[in-house]
Design a protein around this motif. Structure first.
Motif, PDB file in Angstrom:
ATOM      1  N   GLU A 199     -36.488 -18.474 -17.126  1.00 39.88           N
ATOM      2  CA  GLU A 199     -37.691 -17.752 -16.734  1.00 39.88           C
ATOM      3  C   GLU A 199     -38.579 -17.579 -17.971  1.00 39.88           C
ATOM      4  N   VAL A 200     -39.878 -17.462 -17.738  1.00 37.21           N
ATOM      5  CA  VAL A 200     -40.861 -17.360 -18.822  1.00 37.21           C
ATOM      6  C   VAL A 200     -41.525 -15.988 -18.771  1.00 37.21           C
ATOM      7  N   LEU A 201     -41.638 -15.366 -19.935  1.00 35.56           N
ATOM      8  CA  LEU A 201     -42.335 -14.087 -20.066  1.00 35.56           C
ATOM      9  C   LEU A 201     -43.548 -14.289 -20.966  1.00 35.56           C
ATOM     10  N   ASN A 202     -44.731 -14.083 -20.406  1.00 33.37           N
ATOM     11  CA  ASN A 202     -45.971 -14.262 -21.173  1.00 33.37           C
ATOM     12  C   ASN A 202     -46.243 -13.000 -21.978  1.00 33.37           C
ATOM     13  N   ILE A 203     -46.323 -13.142 -23.297  1.00 32.57           N
ATOM     14  CA  ILE A 203     -46.540 -12.006 -24.189  1.00 32.57           C
ATOM     15  C   ILE A 203     -48.020 -11.667 -24.315  1.00 32.57           C
ATOM     16  N   GLY A 204     -48.849 -12.672 -24.507  1.00 39.65           N
ATOM     17  CA  GLY A 204     -50.288 -12.443 -24.544  1.00 39.65           C
ATOM     18  C   GLY A 204     -50.810 -11.992 -25.894  1.00 39.65           C
ATOM     19  N   TRP A 205     -50.078 -11.066 -26.563  1.00 42.22           N
ATOM     20  CA  TRP A 205     -50.596 -10.521 -27.818  1.00 42.22           C
ATOM     21  C   TRP A 205     -49.831 -11.019 -29.034  1.00 42.22           C
ATOM     22  N   SER A 206     -49.205 -12.173 -28.930  1.00 35.01           N
ATOM     23  CA  SER A 206     -48.427 -12.676 -30.054  1.00 35.01           C
ATOM     24  C   SER A 206     -49.316 -13.127 -31.200  1.00 35.01           C
ATOM     25  N   LYS A 207     -48.773 -13.066 -32.396  1.00 33.80           N
ATOM     26  CA  LYS A 207     -49.433 -13.570 -33.597  1.00 33.80           C
ATOM     27  C   LYS A 207     -48.350 -13.976 -34.572  1.00 33.80           C
ATOM     28  N   PRO A 208     -48.655 -14.830 -35.550  1.00 36.12           N
ATOM     29  CA  PRO A 208     -47.630 -15.276 -36.493  1.00 36.12           C
ATOM     30  C   PRO A 208     -46.935 -14.098 -37.174  1.00 36.12           C
ATOM     31  N   GLY A 209     -45.614 -14.125 -37.135  1.00 32.87           N
ATOM     32  CA  GLY A 209     -44.828 -13.070 -37.771  1.00 32.87           C
ATOM     33  C   GLY A 209     -44.497 -11.899 -36.869  1.00 32.87           C
ATOM     34  N   LEU A 210     -45.061 -11.855 -35.654  1.00 36.76           N
ATOM     35  CA  LEU A 210     -44.792 -10.752 -34.733  1.00 36.76           C
ATOM     36  C   LEU A 210     -43.328 -10.787 -34.298  1.00 36.76           C
ATOM     37  N   GLU A 211     -42.675  -9.629 -34.341  1.00 39.36           N
ATOM     38  CA  GLU A 211     -41.282  -9.519 -33.925  1.00 39.36           C
ATOM     39  C   GLU A 211     -41.172  -8.721 -32.625  1.00 39.36           C
ATOM     40  N   VAL A 212     -40.346  -9.198 -31.715  1.00 36.93           N
ATOM     41  CA  VAL A 212     -40.092  -8.464 -30.480  1.00 36.93           C
ATOM     42  C   VAL A 212     -38.588  -8.426 -30.215  1.00 36.93           C
ATOM     43  N   HIS A 213     -38.135  -7.275 -29.754  1.00 43.85           N
ATOM     44  CA  HIS A 213     -36.764  -7.134 -29.270  1.00 43.85           C
ATOM     45  C   HIS A 213     -36.751  -7.533 -27.795  1.00 43.85           C
ATOM     46  N   THR A 214     -35.705  -8.196 -27.366  1.00 41.80           N
ATOM     47  CA  THR A 214     -35.673  -8.718 -26.004  1.00 41.80           C
ATOM     48  C   THR A 214     -34.390  -8.319 -25.280  1.00 41.80           C
ATOM     49  N   TRP A 215     -34.528  -8.069 -23.981  1.00 40.70           N
ATOM     50  CA  TRP A 215     -33.386  -7.752 -23.115  1.00 40.70           C
ATOM     51  C   TRP A 215     -33.502  -8.537 -21.807  1.00 40.70           C
ATOM     52  N   ILE A 216     -32.350  -8.742 -21.179  1.00 39.36           N
ATOM     53  CA  ILE A 216     -32.299  -9.428 -19.896  1.00 39.36           C
ATOM     54  C   ILE A 216     -31.316  -8.700 -18.987  1.00 39.36           C
ATOM     55  N   SER A 217     -31.613  -8.682 -17.688  1.00 40.78           N
ATOM     56  CA  SER A 217     -30.700  -8.101 -16.714  1.00 40.78           C
ATOM     57  C   SER A 217     -30.901  -8.818 -15.384  1.00 40.78           C
ATOM     58  N   PHE A 218     -30.097  -8.433 -14.390  1.00 38.96           N
ATOM     59  CA  PHE A 218     -30.234  -8.982 -13.034  1.00 38.96           C
ATOM     60  C   PHE A 218     -30.176  -7.849 -12.023  1.00 38.96           C
ATOM     61  N   ILE A 219     -30.955  -7.994 -10.967  1.00 39.49           N
ATOM     62  CA  ILE A 219     -30.976  -7.019  -9.891  1.00 39.49           C
ATOM     63  C   ILE A 219     -30.773  -7.742  -8.567  1.00 39.49           C
ATOM     64  N   ALA A 220     -30.025  -7.102  -7.655  1.00 39.94           N
ATOM     65  CA  ALA A 220     -29.745  -7.717  -6.357  1.00 39.94           C
ATOM     66  C   ALA A 220     -31.025  -7.848  -5.540  1.00 39.94           C
ATOM     67  N   ASP A 221     -31.025  -8.796  -4.650  1.00 47.08           N
ATOM     68  CA  ASP A 221     -32.207  -9.056  -3.825  1.00 47.08           C
ATOM     69  C   ASP A 221     -32.575  -7.847  -2.971  1.00 47.08           C
ATOM     70  N   ASP A 222     -31.570  -7.052  -2.566  1.00 47.35           N
ATOM     71  CA  ASP A 222     -31.847  -5.861  -1.755  1.00 47.35           C
ATOM     72  C   ASP A 222     -32.056  -4.617  -2.606  1.00 47.35           C
ATOM     73  N   ARG A 223     -32.023  -4.750  -3.921  1.00 44.18           N
ATOM     74  CA  ARG A 223     -32.257  -3.662  -4.880  1.00 44.18           C
ATOM     75  C   ARG A 223     -31.191  -2.573  -4.809  1.00 44.18           C
ATOM     76  N   GLN A 224     -30.028  -2.887  -4.262  1.00 44.99           N
ATOM     77  CA  GLN A 224     -28.973  -1.894  -4.155  1.00 44.99           C
ATOM     78  C   GLN A 224     -27.900  -2.047  -5.227  1.00 44.99           C
ATOM     79  N   SER A 225     -28.049  -3.040  -6.086  1.00 44.84           N
ATOM     80  CA  SER A 225     -27.121  -3.251  -7.198  1.00 44.84           C
ATOM     81  C   SER A 225     -27.899  -3.813  -8.371  1.00 44.84           C
ATOM     82  N   ILE A 226     -27.410  -3.525  -9.564  1.00 48.67           N
ATOM     83  CA  ILE A 226     -28.073  -3.999 -10.774  1.00 48.67           C
ATOM     84  C   ILE A 226     -27.028  -4.184 -11.861  1.00 48.67           C
ATOM     85  N   ALA A 227     -27.328  -5.001 -12.859  1.00 52.79           N
ATOM     86  CA  ALA A 227     -26.403  -5.264 -13.961  1.00 52.79           C
ATOM     87  C   ALA A 227     -26.744  -4.392 -15.164  1.00 52.79           C
TER      88      ALA A 227
END
Length: 218
Positions: A180-208
């Motif tokens: 999957e792709v996440l558009n940052i929009g405000w990136s510039k050379p040297g910019l640092e970002v912390h990143t996380w990933i998770s998953f959620i059930a299609d019915d929104r009743q469970s999450i990781a």
């Protein structure tokens, strides 16, 4: 001044003497007003360390609140509080280093019992972050969650601590897609970002539980 709702036997909202009344999750609650002595106002060493951690966590959670409301929604329902309080409580206990600074690699931005992300990698492509992971749909350790794990949706979060800004996706590609792709929009050379990933059930009743995907430098 306090206002009584529901008659003399009802709850009340507002300040009455040394207590404050309010409604929380459908229940009437009263709490006493704090009484700070001059010593408490100054604070002990331990108190000031705790206050510093509290302020830092509040500052961090502020911009990611829209993500937290989904990520900790089920945990909050289980505990009977708010998503913000659940996230703050967990991270206050688990996401600080020995110097009292936030350890972003230990931060949790979603909490649940679905299978988490496996073999995560993040690369930059212009102003985009490209997340990839291994499809672990069929590697389900919890019998409660057998079945259609391949249609879980990915949740992505990127956070820049310098400017305290975020970008996120809360209903992204399916687990089976592996990318999957996440558009940052405000990136510039040297910019640092912390990143996380998770998953959620299609019915929104469970999450990781979220997985820290590392620091990415543009």
């Amino acid at each position: 001044m306090a206002i009584i709702t529901g008659g003399i036997n009802g709850g009340f909202i507002g300040k009455a003497g040394s207590v404050v009344g309010y409604c929380q999750h459908g229940k009437w609650v009263m709490r006493g007003l704090p009484r700070l002595s001059p010593k408490n106002k100054k604070g002990s060493v331990d108190q000031n360390i705790c206050r510093s951690k509290f302020s830092k966590m509040q500052y961090f959670l502020g911009p990611i609140l829209p993500f937290i409301r989904i990520g900790f929604n089920l945990e909050a329902k289980r505990k009977g509080n708010t998503a913000h309080n659940s996230a703050k409580s967990w991270n206050m206990l688990n996401a600080f280093d020995e110097n009292g600074e936030i350890n972003y690699s230990a931060v949790r931005v979603s909490s649940g019992n679905l299978p988490g992300a496996a073999d995560v990698a993040v690369e930059t492509n212009g102003n985009e972050l490209v997340f990839s992971w291994r499809d672990n749909s069929n590697e389900v350790p919890n019998p409660e969650h057998t079945g259609l794990r391949e249609i879980d949706q990915v949740m992505l979060l990127a956070y820049n601590s310098q400017f305290n800004v975020i970008r996120f996706v809360m209903s992204g590609a399916r687990r089976s897609a592996g990318r999957e792709v996440l558009n940052i929009g405000w990136s510039k050379p040297g910019l640092e970002v912390h990143t996380w990933i998770s998953f959620i059930a299609d019915d929104r009743q469970s999450i990781a539980n979220s997985t820290y995907a590392g620091i990415v430098v543009f």
